[in-house]
Design a protein around this motif. Sequence first.
Motif, short mmCIF file in Angstrom:
data_model
loop_
_atom_site.label_atom_id
_atom_site.label_comp_id
_atom_site.label_asym_id
_atom_site.label_seq_id
_atom_site.Cartn_x
_atom_site.Cartn_y
_atom_site.Cartn_z
N LEU A 136 -20.63 2.98 14.06
CA LEU A 136 -19.74 1.74 13.21
C LEU A 136 -19.92 1.15 12.23
O LEU A 136 -19.03 0.89 11.01
CB LEU A 136 -19.95 0.43 14.33
N PRO B 158 -12.14 -6.80 10.77
CA PRO B 158 -12.67 -5.15 10.43
C PRO B 158 -11.98 -4.43 9.32
O PRO B 158 -10.76 -4.50 8.69
CB PRO B 158 -11.63 -4.16 11.81
N ALA B 159 -12.56 -3.43 8.86
CA ALA B 159 -12.68 -2.54 8.00
C ALA B 159 -11.60 -1.84 7.90
O ALA B 159 -11.02 -0.70 7.30
CB ALA B 159 -13.20 -2.88 7.34
N TYR B 160 -10.88 -1.38 9.67
CA TYR B 160 -10.36 -0.42 9.92
C TYR B 160 -9.87 -0.37 11.41
O TYR B 160 -10.38 -1.76 12.07
CB TYR B 160 -10.92 0.66 9.82
N TYR C 296 -6.54 -2.27 4.87
CA TYR C 296 -8.00 -1.23 5.27
C TYR C 296 -8.35 -0.63 4.48
O TYR C 296 -7.30 -0.60 3.42
CB TYR C 296 -7.24 -0.38 6.89
N ALA D 56 -14.84 2.90 4.91
CA ALA D 56 -13.44 2.29 5.24
C ALA D 56 -13.60 1.41 3.29
O ALA D 56 -12.97 0.89 2.95
CB ALA D 56 -13.38 1.43 5.63
N ASP D 57 -14.90 1.18 3.30
CA ASP D 57 -15.60 0.07 2.67
C ASP D 57 -15.64 0.99 0.98
O ASP D 57 -15.87 0.30 0.03
CB ASP D 57 -16.62 -0.32 2.85
N ASN E 100 -18.80 4.33 9.47
CA ASN E 100 -17.44 4.05 9.92
C ASN E 100 -16.88 2.78 8.65
O ASN E 100 -15.66 2.67 8.01
CB ASN E 100 -16.34 3.79 10.88
N LYS E 101 -16.94 1.75 8.56
CA LYS E 101 -16.74 0.57 7.89
C LYS E 101 -17.45 1.33 6.64
O LYS E 101 -16.72 0.85 5.50
CB LYS E 101 -17.38 -0.64 8.13
N THR F 167 -9.82 -0.62 15.38
CA THR F 167 -11.00 -0.73 16.57
C THR F 167 -10.45 0.41 16.95
O THR F 167 -11.52 0.72 18.06
CB THR F 167 -11.11 -1.67 16.84
#
Length: 278
Positions: A193, A38-40, A55, A200-201, A196-197, A42
């Motif tokens: 989701l 995951p990028a962050y 992250y 985070a990216d 959020n990703k 969960t």
Amino acid sequence: MGLFGFGKKKHQDEDAAEQAAEAAKDETADVADEQAEPAYPTEAVSEYEGRGETYGPWDSNDEDVPDYDDYLDLGAYFLPFLQGIQLRIKANRATQQILGSTITYGSSSLEIEAFAAPKTLGLWDDVRADLLDANKAAVEQPGVFGTELKLPVSLKGGKVLDTRIVGVDGPRWMLRGIFSGKAATDPTDPETLALNKFFADIVVERGEEPLAPRDLIPMHPPVAPAERRARAAAEAEATDGKEHFKDIPNKPDGPFDSDQQVEVKTTLSRGPMFSEVR
């Protein structure tokens, strides 16, 4: 003897093929594991740990920063690709200064702003405290990016928009995201989701310009990856074979060649607008 020789080679070829297949399988598994990571976090957490190591959002100088060559360049930060999003640029109507960007994805949106922060201290705790003082309806809660705020916003016509405000501290910057729509109310929704990703990216580029804490990091109109690469190639071609010019005393600041020109593009002449659809 000849038969034994060919048989041995056949077995060797089969062994080599099996080894290659196993290696390919292992490599595919490694890639799958990397993609599955995951990028962050969960789960909701009070403190966001691992930024810059495990992250994002990332700093452009982080050792493990992902390859952002194909990201959209906005100056203060680079935005990743997400199929189906709409990008709206927020700008000052009078000065055309770009202030931030908003991503729309399905029925959700994410407003993104990057602020300068002190060298030694984070900024999000102070900003969050100010928001709580100014908005009595705001509520703190754990989130995937650490402690976040739930803030209902009153709109015209008596409607109320639920928002989720997150903040992540980096080296001399803070990235703030304001989620609305499903991304603010349903933690398990696919839109939540995805955004959020996306957040985070993001890769932040603070720059070396002196800025007071809470100042917005300067931005510019979007520069697509292909345009950025074309500019880099043009600059490399323009300076090819002229490296010795940099050592000339009292060298003028402008270009030496008369055929070099500067092109100025204005893309936000009427304030905020949709500038790119992906």
